[in-house]
Enzyme design. Structure first.
Site, short mmCIF file in Angstrom:
data_model
loop_
_atom_site.label_atom_id
_atom_site.label_comp_id
_atom_site.label_asym_id
_atom_site.label_seq_id
_atom_site.Cartn_x
_atom_site.Cartn_y
_atom_site.Cartn_z
CG HIS A 72 -8.67 -10.31 -30.82
ND1 HIS A 72 -9.27 -9.17 -31.29
CD2 HIS A 72 -9.61 -11.29 -30.95
CE1 HIS A 72 -10.50 -9.44 -31.70
NE2 HIS A 72 -10.72 -10.71 -31.49
CD GLU A 74 -4.52 -7.29 -32.07
OE1 GLU A 74 -5.10 -6.56 -32.89
OE2 GLU A 74 -4.91 -8.45 -31.81
CB CYS A 100 -10.99 -5.35 -32.63
SG CYS A 100 -10.52 -5.93 -30.98
CB CYS A 103 -6.92 -5.29 -29.58
SG CYS A 103 -7.27 -7.05 -29.31
#
Length: 148
Positions: A72, A74, A100, A103
């Protein structure tokens, strides 16, 4: 709104727009996500969703399902900090989509104190965890500010 709040909102909108532009670097087809880590008005890291270094830049399988090893935005921004001389203590993360839960754990451990995001996701568990950890979470719909 006070002048300071106006100024912060203006900065938040600008950095979020920059994160949206950064998302265009992603090779993912289903969804492109961008992230910036900002500390003392300086961008100290950036990331977008994609495959780990050395992997082919393909994020989805033949059925258009995201491959399990795709990182992801992040996570990419936070792990990039680990390879630099910067640290994210007290910083703000700008991300185009809500984090999410996985993260969010990284965000907490990285010492990030604010998260500004631009798109809500059907699951709110990541946002709930950030709030539980005392991290300020701000949702900004850029469309409300005339910025696409």
């Amino acid at each position: 709104m006070t002048g300071m709040e106006d100024k912060q909102l203006l900065l938040d909108i600008r950095y979020l727009r920059m994160a949206r532009i950064w998302a265009e670097n992603s090779y993912c087809e289903r969804r492109k996500v961008g992230a910036l880590v900002v500390k003392d008005k300086m961008i100290i890291s950036d990331g977008y969703n994609g495959t780990p270094s050395g992997f082919e830049n393909v994020c989805e399988d033949a059925d258009n399902i995201t491959l399990p090893y795709v990182l992801h935005a992040e996570a990419n921004a936070i792990t990039k900090l680990a390879r630099s001389s910067n640290n994210s203590d007290g910083s703000t993360l700008y991300v185009t989509a809500s984090p999410c839960i996985e993260c969010s754990k990284l965000i907490i451990q990285a010492g990030i104190k604010r998260v500004v995001y631009g798109e809500k996701y059907r699951l709110e568990d990541g946002i709930d965890l950030l709030r539980k950890a005392g991290i300020e979470v701000v949702y900004i719909n850029l469309d409300e500010y005339g910025t696409k």
